[in-house]
Design a protein around this motif. Structure first.
Motif, PDB file in Angstrom:
ATOM      1  N   THR A  64      -2.097   0.750   1.376  1.00  0.00           N
ATOM      2  CA  THR A  64      -0.686   0.457   1.138  1.00  0.00           C
ATOM      3  C   THR A  64       0.065   0.576   2.459  1.00  0.00           C
ATOM      4  N   TYR A  65       0.677  -0.533   2.877  1.00  0.00           N
ATOM      5  CA  TYR A  65       1.419  -0.540   4.146  1.00  0.00           C
ATOM      6  C   TYR A  65       2.706   0.263   4.011  1.00  0.00           C
ATOM      7  N   PRO A  66       3.273   0.705   5.155  1.00  0.00           N
ATOM      8  CA  PRO A  66       4.482   1.527   5.116  1.00  0.00           C
ATOM      9  C   PRO A  66       5.611   0.950   4.244  1.00  0.00           C
ATOM     10  N   GLY A  76       5.349  -0.539   1.532  1.00  0.00           N
ATOM     11  CA  GLY A  76       4.992  -0.485   0.112  1.00  0.00           C
ATOM     12  C   GLY A  76       4.086  -1.611  -0.357  1.00  0.00           C
ATOM     13  N   ALA A  77       3.657  -2.483   0.576  1.00  0.00           N
ATOM     14  CA  ALA A  77       2.775  -3.581   0.175  1.00  0.00           C
ATOM     15  C   ALA A  77       1.374  -3.050  -0.132  1.00  0.00           C
ATOM     16  N   ALA A  78       0.955  -3.231  -1.395  1.00  0.00           N
ATOM     17  CA  ALA A  78      -0.384  -2.794  -1.808  1.00  0.00           C
ATOM     18  C   ALA A  78      -1.361  -3.915  -1.479  1.00  0.00           C
ATOM     19  N   ALA A  79      -1.823  -3.935  -0.225  1.00  0.00           N
ATOM     20  CA  ALA A  79      -2.581  -5.088   0.284  1.00  0.00           C
ATOM     21  C   ALA A  79      -4.043  -5.073  -0.144  1.00  0.00           C
ATOM     22  N   VAL A  80      -4.600  -3.883  -0.378  1.00  0.00           N
ATOM     23  CA  VAL A  80      -5.967  -3.756  -0.900  1.00  0.00           C
ATOM     24  C   VAL A  80      -5.910  -2.772  -2.060  1.00  0.00           C
ATOM     25  N   GLY A 103     -10.884 -15.879   0.238  1.00  0.00           N
ATOM     26  CA  GLY A 103      -9.585 -15.727  -0.414  1.00  0.00           C
ATOM     27  C   GLY A 103      -8.535 -16.399   0.433  1.00  0.00           C
ATOM     28  N   GLU A 104      -7.454 -16.848  -0.211  1.00  0.00           N
ATOM     29  CA  GLU A 104      -6.388 -17.490   0.549  1.00  0.00           C
ATOM     30  C   GLU A 104      -5.743 -16.497   1.501  1.00  0.00           C
ATOM     31  N   SER A 105      -4.948 -17.043   2.389  1.00  0.00           N
ATOM     32  CA  SER A 105      -4.186 -16.231   3.313  1.00  0.00           C
ATOM     33  C   SER A 105      -3.284 -15.278   2.521  1.00  0.00           C
ATOM     34  N   GLY A 106      -3.268 -14.017   2.918  1.00  0.00           N
ATOM     35  CA  GLY A 106      -2.401 -13.040   2.260  1.00  0.00           C
ATOM     36  C   GLY A 106      -3.081 -12.260   1.146  1.00  0.00           C
ATOM     37  N   CYS A 107      -4.374 -12.497   0.915  1.00  0.00           N
ATOM     38  CA  CYS A 107      -5.073 -11.813  -0.180  1.00  0.00           C
ATOM     39  C   CYS A 107      -5.640 -10.452   0.207  1.00  0.00           C
ATOM     40  N   GLY A 108      -5.510 -10.069   1.490  1.00  0.00           N
ATOM     41  CA  GLY A 108      -5.927  -8.721   1.886  1.00  0.00           C
ATOM     42  C   GLY A 108      -7.236  -8.649   2.655  1.00  0.00           C
ATOM     43  N   LYS A 109      -7.761  -9.800   3.099  1.00  0.00           N
ATOM     44  CA  LYS A 109      -9.053  -9.807   3.773  1.00  0.00           C
ATOM     45  C   LYS A 109      -9.006  -9.066   5.114  1.00  0.00           C
ATOM     46  N   SER A 110      -8.011  -9.389   5.928  1.00  0.00           N
ATOM     47  CA  SER A 110      -7.926  -8.726   7.242  1.00  0.00           C
ATOM     48  C   SER A 110      -7.611  -7.242   7.077  1.00  0.00           C
ATOM     49  N   THR A 111      -6.773  -6.925   6.099  1.00  0.00           N
ATOM     50  CA  THR A 111      -6.445  -5.522   5.851  1.00  0.00           C
ATOM     51  C   THR A 111      -7.715  -4.739   5.513  1.00  0.00           C
ATOM     52  N   LEU A 112      -8.552  -5.342   4.684  1.00  0.00           N
ATOM     53  CA  LEU A 112      -9.837  -4.716   4.340  1.00  0.00           C
ATOM     54  C   LEU A 112     -10.661  -4.484   5.607  1.00  0.00           C
ATOM     55  N   LEU A 135      -5.511   0.336  11.147  1.00  0.00           N
ATOM     56  CA  LEU A 135      -4.230  -0.019  10.527  1.00  0.00           C
ATOM     57  C   LEU A 135      -3.066   0.703  11.181  1.00  0.00           C
ATOM     58  N   PRO A 136      -1.847   0.133  11.062  1.00  0.00           N
ATOM     59  CA  PRO A 136      -0.685   0.772  11.695  1.00  0.00           C
ATOM     60  C   PRO A 136      -0.422   2.175  11.150  1.00  0.00           C
ATOM     61  N   ALA A 137       0.198   3.002  11.991  1.00  0.00           N
ATOM     62  CA  ALA A 137       0.528   4.371  11.581  1.00  0.00           C
ATOM     63  C   ALA A 137       1.401   4.332  10.332  1.00  0.00           C
ATOM     64  N   ASP A 192       3.294 -11.658  -3.451  1.00  0.00           N
ATOM     65  CA  ASP A 192       3.694 -10.668  -2.464  1.00  0.00           C
ATOM     66  C   ASP A 192       3.152  -9.309  -2.935  1.00  0.00           C
ATOM     67  N   PRO A 193       2.360  -8.640  -2.061  1.00  0.00           N
ATOM     68  CA  PRO A 193       1.735  -7.387  -2.531  1.00  0.00           C
ATOM     69  C   PRO A 193       2.725  -6.245  -2.789  1.00  0.00           C
ATOM     70  N   SER A 194       4.010  -6.437  -2.440  1.00  0.00           N
ATOM     71  CA  SER A 194       4.958  -5.382  -2.817  1.00  0.00           C
ATOM     72  C   SER A 194       5.676  -5.730  -4.115  1.00  0.00           C
TER      73      SER A 194
HETATM   74  P1  ADP Z   1      -5.480 -12.092   4.752  1.00  0.00           P
HETATM   75  O1  ADP Z   1      -6.277 -11.610   5.916  1.00  0.00           O
HETATM   76  O2  ADP Z   1      -6.296 -12.283   3.505  1.00  0.00           O
HETATM   77  O3  ADP Z   1      -4.670 -13.299   5.068  1.00  0.00           O
HETATM   78  P2  ADP Z   1      -3.867  -9.727   5.189  1.00  0.00           P
HETATM   79  O4  ADP Z   1      -4.765  -8.567   4.999  1.00  0.00           O
HETATM   80  O5  ADP Z   1      -3.550 -10.137   6.572  1.00  0.00           O
HETATM   81  O6  ADP Z   1      -4.432 -10.955   4.347  1.00  0.00           O
HETATM   82  O7  ADP Z   1      -2.493  -9.453   4.436  1.00  0.00           O
HETATM   83  C1  ADP Z   1      -2.440  -8.982   3.106  1.00  0.00           C
HETATM   84  C2  ADP Z   1      -1.005  -8.685   2.750  1.00  0.00           C
HETATM   85  O8  ADP Z   1      -0.551  -7.555   3.490  1.00  0.00           O
HETATM   86  C3  ADP Z   1      -0.047  -9.823   3.077  1.00  0.00           C
HETATM   87  O9  ADP Z   1       0.880  -9.945   2.027  1.00  0.00           O
HETATM   88  C4  ADP Z   1       0.633  -9.365   4.342  1.00  0.00           C
HETATM   89  O10 ADP Z   1       1.938  -9.861   4.412  1.00  0.00           O
HETATM   90  C5  ADP Z   1       0.638  -7.855   4.202  1.00  0.00           C
HETATM   91  N1  ADP Z   1       0.591  -7.203   5.509  1.00  0.00           N
HETATM   92  C6  ADP Z   1      -0.307  -7.425   6.498  1.00  0.00           C
HETATM   93  N2  ADP Z   1      -0.069  -6.630   7.557  1.00  0.00           N
HETATM   94  C7  ADP Z   1       1.022  -5.888   7.235  1.00  0.00           C
HETATM   95  C8  ADP Z   1       1.770  -4.874   7.900  1.00  0.00           C
HETATM   96  N3  ADP Z   1       1.428  -4.465   9.126  1.00  0.00           N
HETATM   97  N4  ADP Z   1       2.830  -4.355   7.236  1.00  0.00           N
HETATM   98  C9  ADP Z   1       3.157  -4.757   5.997  1.00  0.00           C
HETATM   99  N5  ADP Z   1       2.503  -5.700   5.306  1.00  0.00           N
HETATM  100  C10 ADP Z   1       1.443  -6.266   5.905  1.00  0.00           C
END
Ligand code: ADP
Ligand code: MG
Length: 333
Positions: free
Chosen positions: A12-14, A16-20, A37-46, A54-56, A272-274
């Protein structure tokens, strides 16, 4: 013991986005797992969570066991050691992150010097060997990044990822910025390196067709969840989750006669994950949603041998194979 075991991972990003949200994955050495998964599905976050990049202020829950050791419980000193020697990431567009004022060879040698206690001369010759492994002449160590093409720069990034002989490589859309021919070359290269060196590979892409060709298993993510997982070809050719199905229809294989028909796109965007929808997060876009999908969240269920899908229709008479989506698509594998 698996090389990598991810258990109930949540990020969960600061803001409140529940990205994974509750991801479970497993990868053995020498194996290739695709994450689609499409862009925004949480792949990079994973991917970033696996190495705590991940950011502080980001909250991470669950476990990431690398050779049985929990990355999420490590000291920062241990994490830094693991980042090159245990696991390394090739980022999306990473080829633009090479330092323009330093020679390629010095940039590859840097992590070797830092983490493997090599002499400068030893590290330089290792850099040359690594370049040869990725199909570039060793003499290119003397080149500056601007003297290389995009495909060559991406090869350099792969050489850097291999520099400390990691056990796990995470490639996050490694070829998205490259043209199709170069893309195919880079993918073959990564495949060969994985096979030769017995490392584990997680390959992330929005293109299910590419992953089906490259990987052993496939996990399809939607709104921070794995909604389908199974043998790569089976998931691509006969998806059980309507989202995975739509994604595979959107990326027909080149040369596949079915691709002569225009792929059917999926309207709308991932949520939107939030502000996630209630019930199954895919229900607002799902062409075969039932009324209950708006209120009932769906866990992954067994959908065949070593296959899982998080759809209410799996394991019922109304399975996707009988559903309108499959009929509309009309290309039996
Ligand atoms: P993907 O790699 O599948 O495109 P991401 O993991 O980059 O997906 O992003 C997943 C969700 O997390 C997106 O809705 C994105 O906007 C959000 N997100 C990514 N990085 C941050 C961040 N640093 N702070 C807040 N939200 C973020
Ligand atoms: Mg991404």
């Amino acid at each position: 013991m698996s090389l990598l075991e991810v258990r109930d991972l949540t990020v969960t990003y600061p803001g409140g986005a529940a990205a994974v949200r509750g991801v479970d994955l497993r990868l053995e050495a020498g194996r290739k797992l695709g994450v689609a998964g499409e862009s925004g599905c949480g792949k990079s976050t994973l991917a970033l969570a696996l190495l705590r990049l991940l950011p502080a202020g980001t909250r991470i829950g669950g476990r990431v066991l690398l050779d049985g050791e929990d990355v999420l419980a490590m000291t920062w000193g241990r994490v830094r050691a693991v980042r090159w020697a245990g696991a390394s990431i090739v980022f999306q567009g990473a080829m633009h992150s090479l330092n323009p004022v330093h020679r390629i060879g010095d940039q590859i040698a840097e992590p070797i010097l830092l983490h493997r206690r090599a002499t400068p001369a030893g590290a330089r010759s290792k850099a040359g060997e690594l370049l040869e492994q990725v199909g570039l002449p060793a003499a290119r160590t003397r080149a500056y990044p601007h003297e290389l093409s995009g495909g060559q720069r991406q090869r350099v990034m792969i050489a850097m990822a291999l520099a400390c002989a990691p056990r796990l490589i995470v490639a996050d859309e490694p070829t998205t910025a490259l043209d199709v021919m170069i893309q195919a070359q880079i993918l073959r290269l990564v495949e060969r390196l994985v096979a030769d060196q017995d490392v584990g590979l997680i390959m992330i892409s929005h293109d299910l067709a590419v992953l089906a060709d490259t990987c052993d298993r496939l996990a399809v993510m939607y709104a921070g969840r794995v909604v389908e997982e199974g043998p790569a070809r089976e998931v691509y050719q006969a998806a059980r989750h309507p989202y995975a199905e739509a994604l595979s229809a959107a990326f027909p294989r080149i040369g596949d006669p079915a691709s002569r028909f225009a792929p059917r796109g999926l309207a709308g965007d991932p949520p939107d994950p939030s502000a996630l929808p209630s019930g199954c997060a895919f229900h607002p876009r799902c062409p075969v949603a039932l009324e209950s999908c708006a209120s009932e969240d769906q866990p992954l269920r067994e959908a065949g041998p070593r296959r899982w899908a998080a759809c209410v229709r799996v394991g019922r008479d109304t399975g996707p194979e009988a559903g309108p989506l499959e009929e509309a698509r009309g290309n039996t594998p």
